[in-house]
Motif scaffolding. Sequence first.
Motif, short mmCIF file in Angstrom:
data_model
loop_
_atom_site.label_atom_id
_atom_site.label_comp_id
_atom_site.label_asym_id
_atom_site.label_seq_id
_atom_site.Cartn_x
_atom_site.Cartn_y
_atom_site.Cartn_z
N PHE A 14 -26.06 19.78 1.08
CA PHE A 14 -26.01 20.63 2.28
C PHE A 14 -25.04 21.79 2.13
N ARG A 15 -24.60 22.06 0.90
CA ARG A 15 -23.59 23.09 0.74
C ARG A 15 -24.07 24.44 1.29
N PRO A 16 -23.18 25.23 1.80
CA PRO A 16 -21.72 25.00 1.72
C PRO A 16 -21.19 24.09 2.81
N PHE A 17 -22.06 23.28 3.40
CA PHE A 17 -21.60 22.43 4.50
C PHE A 17 -21.44 20.99 4.05
N CYS A 18 -20.89 20.15 4.92
CA CYS A 18 -20.66 18.75 4.58
C CYS A 18 -21.85 17.90 5.01
N SER A 19 -22.68 18.41 5.91
CA SER A 19 -23.77 17.61 6.45
C SER A 19 -24.81 18.53 7.08
N LYS A 20 -25.98 17.93 7.34
CA LYS A 20 -27.02 18.73 7.99
C LYS A 20 -26.58 19.16 9.39
N ARG A 21 -25.77 18.33 10.01
CA ARG A 21 -25.28 18.64 11.35
C ARG A 21 -24.47 19.96 11.34
N CYS A 22 -23.57 20.07 10.39
CA CYS A 22 -22.77 21.29 10.32
C CYS A 22 -23.63 22.49 9.93
N ALA A 23 -24.62 22.26 9.07
CA ALA A 23 -25.53 23.35 8.71
C ALA A 23 -26.26 23.84 9.95
N ASN A 24 -26.67 22.91 10.81
CA ASN A 24 -27.36 23.29 12.03
C ASN A 24 -26.45 24.02 13.00
N ILE A 25 -25.20 23.61 13.04
CA ILE A 25 -24.23 24.30 13.89
C ILE A 25 -24.08 25.75 13.44
N ASP A 26 -23.97 25.93 12.13
CA ASP A 26 -23.84 27.29 11.60
C ASP A 26 -25.10 28.10 11.89
N LEU A 27 -26.26 27.44 11.73
CA LEU A 27 -27.52 28.14 12.00
C LEU A 27 -27.60 28.56 13.47
N SER A 28 -27.14 27.70 14.35
CA SER A 28 -27.15 28.01 15.77
C SER A 28 -26.27 29.22 16.07
N LYS A 29 -25.15 29.28 15.39
CA LYS A 29 -24.27 30.43 15.57
C LYS A 29 -24.97 31.71 15.15
N TRP A 30 -25.67 31.59 14.02
CA TRP A 30 -26.39 32.76 13.53
C TRP A 30 -27.47 33.20 14.51
N LEU A 31 -28.25 32.23 15.00
CA LEU A 31 -29.37 32.57 15.87
C LEU A 31 -28.88 33.14 17.19
N SER A 32 -27.73 32.70 17.63
CA SER A 32 -27.20 33.21 18.90
C SER A 32 -26.36 34.46 18.69
N GLY A 33 -26.17 34.83 17.44
CA GLY A 33 -25.36 36.00 17.14
C GLY A 33 -26.18 37.21 16.78
N SER A 34 -25.78 37.86 15.69
CA SER A 34 -26.39 39.14 15.35
C SER A 34 -27.77 38.97 14.72
N TYR A 35 -28.00 37.83 14.06
CA TYR A 35 -29.26 37.64 13.37
C TYR A 35 -30.24 36.94 14.30
#
Length: 57
Positions: A14-35
């Motif tokens: 799941f790098r650069p994350f520790c788990s799929k959960r954190c990857a999803n959190i990052d993805l959510s940030k992206w989707l709610s942000g500029s991208y």
Amino acid sequence: MTCPICTKDTDPKFRPFCSKRCANIDLSKWLSGSYAIPTNEPDLGDEDEIVLSERLN
Ligand SMILES: [Zn+2]
């Protein structure tokens, strides 16, 4: 390398994350942000490349 979300050790699966959960959190940030481009493309390969190149900037 540590997870940018929770700073735990990175999991190679799941790098650069520790788990799929954190990857999803990052993805959510992206989707709610500029991208905010809709991902309606069935071929996710190109979408992933776009996201990765955006992250490098
Ligand atoms: Zn994490």
